[in-house]
Design a protein around this motif. Structure first.
Motif, short mmCIF file in Angstrom:
data_model
loop_
_atom_site.label_atom_id
_atom_site.label_comp_id
_atom_site.label_asym_id
_atom_site.label_seq_id
_atom_site.Cartn_x
_atom_site.Cartn_y
_atom_site.Cartn_z
N PRO A 120 0.80 -1.23 0.00
CA PRO A 120 0.00 0.00 0.00
C PRO A 120 0.83 1.27 0.00
O PRO A 120 0.40 2.29 -0.54
CB PRO A 120 -0.83 -0.12 1.29
N LYS A 139 0.73 5.27 -2.10
CA LYS A 139 0.47 6.50 -1.35
C LYS A 139 1.67 7.45 -1.28
O LYS A 139 1.49 8.67 -1.19
CB LYS A 139 0.06 6.15 0.09
N THR A 172 -4.42 3.04 -9.35
CA THR A 172 -5.69 2.44 -8.97
C THR A 172 -5.35 1.24 -8.11
O THR A 172 -4.46 1.31 -7.28
CB THR A 172 -6.47 2.07 -10.24
N ASP A 173 -6.06 0.13 -8.28
CA ASP A 173 -5.70 -1.07 -7.51
C ASP A 173 -4.33 -1.59 -7.93
O ASP A 173 -3.55 -2.05 -7.11
CB ASP A 173 -6.76 -2.16 -7.71
N TYR A 221 -2.12 -2.17 -4.21
CA TYR A 221 -1.98 -1.02 -3.31
C TYR A 221 -3.06 -0.94 -2.24
O TYR A 221 -2.92 -0.16 -1.29
CB TYR A 221 -1.98 0.27 -4.13
N ASP A 222 -4.11 -1.73 -2.37
CA ASP A 222 -5.26 -1.63 -1.46
C ASP A 222 -5.48 -2.97 -0.77
O ASP A 222 -5.56 -4.02 -1.42
CB ASP A 222 -6.51 -1.24 -2.26
N GLU A 223 -5.59 -2.95 0.57
CA GLU A 223 -5.70 -4.18 1.33
C GLU A 223 -6.98 -4.95 1.01
O GLU A 223 -6.97 -6.18 0.91
CB GLU A 223 -5.63 -3.87 2.83
N GLU A 224 -8.10 -4.25 0.84
CA GLU A 224 -9.36 -4.93 0.52
C GLU A 224 -9.25 -5.61 -0.84
O GLU A 224 -9.70 -6.75 -1.02
CB GLU A 224 -10.51 -3.92 0.52
N THR A 225 -8.65 -4.93 -1.81
CA THR A 225 -8.46 -5.54 -3.13
C THR A 225 -7.57 -6.76 -3.03
O THR A 225 -7.84 -7.79 -3.67
CB THR A 225 -7.85 -4.52 -4.11
N TYR A 226 -6.52 -6.67 -2.24
CA TYR A 226 -5.62 -7.82 -2.06
C TYR A 226 -6.39 -9.03 -1.54
O TYR A 226 -6.15 -10.17 -1.99
CB TYR A 226 -4.50 -7.44 -1.09
#
Length: 309
Positions: A54, A58, A257-258, A273-278
């Motif tokens: 992530p 950022k 994006t993701d 980059y996104d924990e939920e997407t991971y």
């Protein structure tokens, strides 16, 4: 800062020097924008290596806006001449030319390094034959099977318009390194049934680098964006493999994006980059995103490339 007086003197030393110096800089303050520790990772369908990072989404430097494959070098924009001397890992000297290894201050993974050939010449982000020969020579010299070298062209998610390659170390075999290739013509092979079709040249001696360069130059001349992976881990074959993806262009500054589709992602290595997407992303969703960058006229391009050999 280590300095060596010619690339041919480096083969037994350069990976050890680079990794040791990288660790020293990483442990210190104020150089890296974030620290790489343990990275969560998993495989999807034994194809896609997914890694959660992530901080890269950022905290990395604002990318340059790119609008053309022929965009000239601009000294007013960020370039590697402006990098801090604290970022330099190793400098190779060949006559009046210096080839510089820098830490990537926003790394994808541990030992993510930038190689800037002919750095002081301030060349734009377009592969030259000399620079390609340097990185192929580096791959031949390498004793570390985890090393891959990547390149993102302008309009293919390159962030800086100053000639550079990415050195990446990954212990796992990547998806693209496991596929079987079809012969196109001469030294060129192709892979149609891949999310973004690709070409491959197998280089068994340095003089054969020209075969891959001819193909890459054809893409540049046709203003076709491309990503390149240089590896010696393809199947069980010997030699260095230069894998080339022609793809649809991006324009403007890189948007996070993701995940973005550049050389790592096309290889099957997906930094997220996104924990939920991971947690929730599927192999099908990854392939859907990759396929968005597939050229519509790949077979027409194949016919043009056949005429080169």
């Amino acid at each position: 800062m280590e300095r060596q007086n010619d690339f041919k003197n480096v083969p037994n030393l350069f990976e050890e020097i680079l990794k040791k110096k990288w660790d020293e800089i990483h442990e210190g303050p104020k150089v890296f924008r974030y620290k790489i520790k343990e990275i969560n990772e998993k495989y999807l369908q034994e194809k896609y290596l997914i890694q959660l990072n992530p901080d890269r989404g950022k905290k990395r430097r604002e990318p340059e806006a790119i609008h053309s494959l022929s965009q000239p070098f601009d000294e007013t924009k960020f370039n590697f001449m402006k990098a801090s001397s604290n970022e330099i890992l190793l400098t190779l000297i060949n006559g009046n030319e210096e080839h510089v290894f820098l830490v990537n201050v926003s790394p994808i993974a541990r030992y993510h390094i930038l190689f800037c050939p002919y750095m002081g010449s301030c060349l734009p982000q377009t592969i030259t034959l000399d620079s390609l020969e340097l990185v192929v020579k580096m791959m031949f010299a390498s004793q570390d099977r985890d090393l891959r070298i990547g390149f993102n062209s302008l309009c293919a998610f390159a962030s800086v318009n100053h000639l550079h390659y990415h050195l990446l170390f990954e212990k796992r075999t990547l998806y693209i390194e496991q596929v079987k290739w079809n012969h196109l013509k001469g030294p060129v092979y192709f892979k149609e049934d891949y999310p973004v079709p690709a070409f491959c040249c197998n280089i068994k001696k340095l003089s054969e680098t020209i075969n891959a360069y001819i193909l890459i130059k054809y893409l540049v001349d046709k203003s076709i964006a491309h990503n390149v992976l240089i590896t010696n881990r393809k199947s069980q074959e010997t030699g260095v493999h230069v894998i080339i993806w022609p793809r649809k262009k991006t324009e403007g500054a890189k948007q996070f994006t993701d995940f973005n589709v550049a050389v790592c992602e096309l290889s099957g290595w997906i930094p997220i980059y996104d924990e939920e997407t991971y947690r929730t992303i599927t192999a099908e969703q990854i392939e859907d995103e990759l396929k968005k960058w597939k050229l519509d006229d790949f077979f027409e391009l194949c016919e043009g490339i056949k005429s080169l050999y």
